[in-house]
Structures are given as C-alpha cells and as structure tokens.
Design an enzyme around this catalytic site. Structure first.
Site, mmCIF file in Angstrom:
data_model
loop_
_atom_site.group_PDB
_atom_site.id
_atom_site.type_symbol
_atom_site.label_atom_id
_atom_site.label_comp_id
_atom_site.label_asym_id
_atom_site.label_seq_id
_atom_site.Cartn_x
_atom_site.Cartn_y
_atom_site.Cartn_z
ATOM 1 N N ASP A 25 -13.540 23.179 14.012
ATOM 2 C CA ASP A 25 -14.825 22.975 14.834
ATOM 3 C C ASP A 25 -15.974 23.162 13.694
ATOM 4 O O ASP A 25 -16.353 24.134 12.990
ATOM 5 C CB ASP A 25 -14.840 24.091 15.885
ATOM 6 C CG ASP A 25 -13.827 24.258 16.683
ATOM 7 O OD1 ASP A 25 -12.877 23.610 16.526
ATOM 8 O OD2 ASP A 25 -13.785 25.006 17.670
ATOM 9 N N GLN A 34 -15.212 26.308 11.324
ATOM 10 C CA GLN A 34 -13.989 27.095 11.343
ATOM 11 C C GLN A 34 -13.111 26.742 9.885
ATOM 12 O O GLN A 34 -12.836 25.734 9.770
ATOM 13 C CB GLN A 34 -13.303 26.749 12.484
ATOM 14 C CG GLN A 34 -13.992 27.190 13.854
ATOM 15 C CD GLN A 34 -13.775 28.761 13.955
ATOM 16 O OE1 GLN A 34 -12.632 29.184 14.254
ATOM 17 N NE2 GLN A 34 -14.886 29.423 13.683
HETATM 18 C C1 FRU Z 1 -11.305 24.791 19.052
HETATM 19 C C2 FRU Z 1 -11.011 26.283 18.887
HETATM 20 C C3 FRU Z 1 -12.117 26.984 19.936
HETATM 21 C C4 FRU Z 1 -11.788 28.317 19.068
HETATM 22 C C5 FRU Z 1 -11.684 27.771 17.442
HETATM 23 C C6 FRU Z 1 -10.680 28.564 16.887
HETATM 24 O O1 FRU Z 1 -10.761 23.753 18.552
HETATM 25 O O2 FRU Z 1 -9.699 26.482 19.611
HETATM 26 O O3 FRU Z 1 -11.846 27.272 21.131
HETATM 27 O O4 FRU Z 1 -13.255 28.997 18.976
HETATM 28 O O5 FRU Z 1 -10.860 26.575 17.855
HETATM 29 O O6 FRU Z 1 -10.610 28.021 15.441
#
Ligand code: FRU
Length: 507
Positions: free
Chosen positions: A59, A75
């Site tokens: 994300d 992420q």
């Molecule tokens: C969405 C998600 C979010 C979470 C993140 C973890 O892709 O699952 O809900 O915060 O990725 O990497």
C-alpha cells in the site's frame, strides 16, 4: 487480500532472513537478497513507475506535499520480495514523477506495541507539525484481544502516532497507542488503516473495520488533539457476500484502507476489499455521509488506494499495483509491487468518479510519432516500434465502431491486445481478456491511453476510467503496433518514455 502471502511469510521468514546483502543507495540502507545488477537488467521491472530499490512493497501510505516536495511512503518488507515484517519505505519527488529513495521512515519497535509490523496509515500536519497515524500490530495477550484474524495470523491492532521534526525523515513514536482497542461492545473483523482529516477545530478519523456475518464498515472517531479519540458511529457500512471465509477481507466483511475526502461539492469514500478498490460519492453534512453513486476505481491489478492534494490543489490518487505471478517467481526476481502513476480525480455532474493520468507524467515523454487517419496511415503504422517496454500511447477511435489494437514482437508474439465491439459488449473493452467498462457516455471518439512500463500496463479510457494489467512477457525484439481495421482509427500518438533512473532502481 494478503492472506496467502501472510501464511507463507510465517513459514519462510527464517530462511529469507538468513543471508541478505546490505545494499546502499545514497544514505539509504536497504536489506536485499538480490544483487542490484540483476534488478537493473530485468526487462519486467518498470522504469518510470515508483518502486523500492528491491524487495516487496504494497500500500501507498501518507502521500503528502510538504515544503516543496512530494513525499510518498509505502508498506515495505526489507527482508525480501514477499509480504511480511511491514516497515514504511519513503521516497520524495519534486514533481510526482521523478523519485529519490529516502531512508526507511518507520520500523517496528522490538518489544513495542507495533513489534510485528507498522501497517498502513496517513500523514497530517498538526499546526504545521508532520504527524503520522498508523496501525501497529502485536501478538494479542488473550485471544479476545485479537482484531486481525485471517486464517493464519492472530494480531492485536492498535492505532499509533509519531511526529517528525526533520522534514518527514525520522519519526518519534508516542509511548502508548492512541487507540488500544475497538469501541467497547463492538466485535469487529478488523481495526486498521486510519485516514485522518481536520474538521473545524477538531480531527476526525475513519478506520477500516467490519462486522462478522454482516459486512465491511468504516468506524468514525473524533478528537480535539489527535491523541484523545472518541468513537462516534460507522461512517459507512456494507454487505459481505455471505460466503464463509477464513479472511473477512475475502468475503467483504472487512473493509481495508478507507480514504475519505471532499471532491467538488461532494465527498468520496474509497475502501479496499475482495481485491478491489471501491468508491462511493455523496453528500457529507452534519457528520453523516450519504452516498448515492458507487463503482470500482480500477478493474484490474490495483489495491489500497490513497489520495493527496498536489501543489495546485488537485486531488491525486495513488494505488498499489500488486503482482499477478506466482510468489516463487517474484521472490526469485527480487522485487514485487509497484506504485501506480498519479491520477487526477474529479466527479462528473452525476457524481460519477473520473480519473485521468496526471499531466506531470508528460515530463517523461521522449521521441514522438503521430499518425492521423489518411491514405498512408496503414503503411506508417507498420513502421512504428517501441523499445524497452517503455511507452505511452494516445489512440482515438471512431465512436461506436469495433476496433482492435495490438502490440506484438517481431515474431508475432502477442504482448497486448485491446479489443472493442460495441455490438457485442456495449461500452465494455477487453484488455488481454480482462473486461473494462468505459465510464463515459458520450458519442465522442473513444480515447485510449495505455502506459506500458515493463510488466505493467495502465490503460485509461476517455480520461475517465482505468484498468491496470500485468504482462509477464519479455519480447526479444522491439514491439510493433498492429491495428487491423484502420478505418475506425482517427489518430495515434506514440511516445517512447524516459526511465526515471539509469539503473531501473527508479530513484
Ligand atoms: C492492505 C493491507 C492493509 C494493511 C497492510 C499491511 O493491503 O492489508 O489493511 O494495513 O496491507 O501490509
């Protein structure tokens, strides 16, 4: 969405962390198992989209224009090209197109409330102070404390805050979470991904959540100071599919990554569930959101979208372009996940969400060829070619007439095919077999804008709707353009696109 990746991550973390190399990019250390030279010569790796120098990203997090630069967080797993051990990666840009990799912004604190991962969130300015609000995950002290259960993990999710006093480079976390548990009495399917905005003198937070057996929900909170929060009520609620699933994200009983913002004279809510980003538009008054239009943000490989205002005040959308190949393949490649190109959002008079590629992307246009309908258009089309899988097209077709647009290697290997046959499918296109509905309803010519970048194709239709595809084919020759029925073609512009770095490390 991530259930399978997460399950495998647990089993493989040990092996993957055994012998990573440390690789340095400027002052940035990225743990990496794949030598940069392999990444630099991988034809499937995009050259003008943002992605980390190596390893896994998902994300977009907290994109923001601050002090003359765009900041993008995402992420990131420093241990390899697979989901797990979430950190926040960081890149900055003067123009949303050329990026510079910065040191990692946020890491899990050993023994802390986010020891198992710093999950998605946002960045706001609190009287000018950059403040980051995110979800931390840690093992639950009791089974009842777990709010994330996806069939393979059981985690306690807490909402956390950190501030930066050095221009968003380093972040100081608070000693305690700002929200340690869901509202008393609510049994939720998840509790994560804060989206925070200012409302009058107060703050509001939308949190991704849902109710088992019912459907996804967005929980709304208020705060005077970003630190003390009071639960209000669900900002929005939906219905799941009713199909049992170990992961509530897979049957729509958990909505991830809420994003809520004004657009024109309405408000838009984005949520991510069941592998798609969905939008709802409507009015927001007296704290109540009343959506009356909805749809899919992108019909392809696109998830966990976030927005920001650009320097001119336009609402820009970012999304995670996930991989669509087996995990063993992206692990071996050493990279996984790509940031979408910036898209400008708007609403039409009926409240339908529209998106178009941000004009900033035009800075990457190189060599240009233009073909207009006419006697020698077929001959000129035959001379076109794109090199290095890096191109932008703008193609105009007559309204309501069937067409086919293909990219092929010299050996006639198909790479991309866009097909339209209004007699059969109305306003629906096909891109390599995936369906894609045009949101526009006009009788004007159809304008297609495919952006090809390694294994990523982002296609915009009529500058209103989009589909993102992954194509894992590395042709041995430049691609040529094939348009079998030139009668329906009005014009075709082709730009060779310039890479944003010399070594495919894109920053
Ligand atoms: C969405 C998600 C979010 C979470 C993140 C973890 O892709 O699952 O809900 O915060 O990725 O990497």
């Amino acid at each position: 969405m991530l259930v399978n990746l997460r399950r495998r991550f647990l089993g493989q973390l040990g092996a993957a962390t055994l012998s990573p190399l440390l690789w340095r990019n400027d002052s940035t250390w990225f743990l990496q198992a794949t030598p940069p030279s392999r990444l630099a010569t991988d034809p499937l790796r995009p050259q003008y989209h943002l992605l980390p120098p190596a390893n896994w990203m998902n994300d977009p997090n907290g994109p923001i224009w601050f002090n003359g630069r765009y900041h993008m967080f995402y992420q990131y797993n420093p241990h390899g090209a697979f989901w797990g051990s979430m950190h926040w990666g960081h890149a900055t840009s003067p123009d949303m197109v050329h990026w510079h990799h910065e040191p990692l912004a946020l890491t899990p604190t050993p023994g802390g409330y986010d020891r198992d991962g710093v999950f998605s969130g946002c960045v706001v300015l609190d009287r000018g102070v950059p403040t980051l609000i995110y979800t931390g995950v840690e093992p639950p002290a009791t089974p009842a404390e777990a709010t994330l259960r996806d069939g393979s993990h059981s985690w306690r999710e807490v909402q956390c805050l950190a501030v930066s006093h050095d221009g968003l480079r380093t972040w100081r976390k608070l000693g305690e979470p700002i929200l340690a548990s869901p509202p008393p009495g609510l049994v939720v399917t998840g509790f994560r991904d804060p989206c925070v905005w200012q409302e009058g003198k107060e703050w509001r937070m939308a949190l991704g959540s849902g109710f088992a057996g019912k459907g996804g929900a967005i929980l709304l909170y208020r705060s005077p100071d970003l630190r003390r929060w009071t639960y209000l009520y669900p900002l929005a609620e939906g219905k799941g599919t009713g199909q049992p699933s170990p992961n509530p994200v897979d049957n729509g009983e958990m909505w991830e990554c809420p994003e809520f913002f004004p657009l024109g004279d309405r408000h838009v809510l984005l949520i991510s569930t069941m592998g798609k980003v969905l939008w709802k538009s409507g009015t927001y008054a007296g704290g109540q959101f009343s959506p009356d239009r909805e749809g899919e943000v992108d019909s392809g490989a696109y998830y966990a979208a976030r927005t920001m205002l650009d320097r001119r005040g336009q609402r820009i959308l970012w999304g995670w372009i996930p991989e669509r190949r087996p995990e063993a393949e992206h692990r071996a490649a050493g990279w996984a996940g790509v940031m979408s190109l910036p898209r400008v959002l708007s609403l039409d008079s009926g409240g339908q969400l529209h998106m178009a590629p941000a004009p900033a992307i035009e800075a990457l246009r190189g060599e240009h060829t233009q073909i207009r309908a006419g006697i020698d258009s077929s001959r000129r089309l035959r001379t076109l070619q794109i090199r290095d899988l890096a191109a932008e097209f703008r193609i105009e077709f007559l309204p309501d007439s069937a067409f086919l647009f293909q990219l092929q290697s010299r050996q006639d290997d198909p790479f991309l095919e866009i097909a339209y046959n209004p007699a059969d499918t109305g306003r629906e296109l096909r891109l390599n077999g995936s369906r894609f509905a045009l949101a526009s309803t006009t009788q004007a010519p159809i304008v297609l804008r495919p952006f090809v970048d390694g294994s990523v194709v982002e296609l915009f239709g009529d500058n209103t709707s989009a589909i993102t595809e992954r194509v894992y084919r590395a042709p041995q020759t430049p691609l040529r353009v094939v348009v079998p029925r030139t009668k329906s073609l009005l014009s075709l512009d082709l730009w060779q696109m310039r890479p944003i770095s010399t070594d495919r490390l894109t920053g």
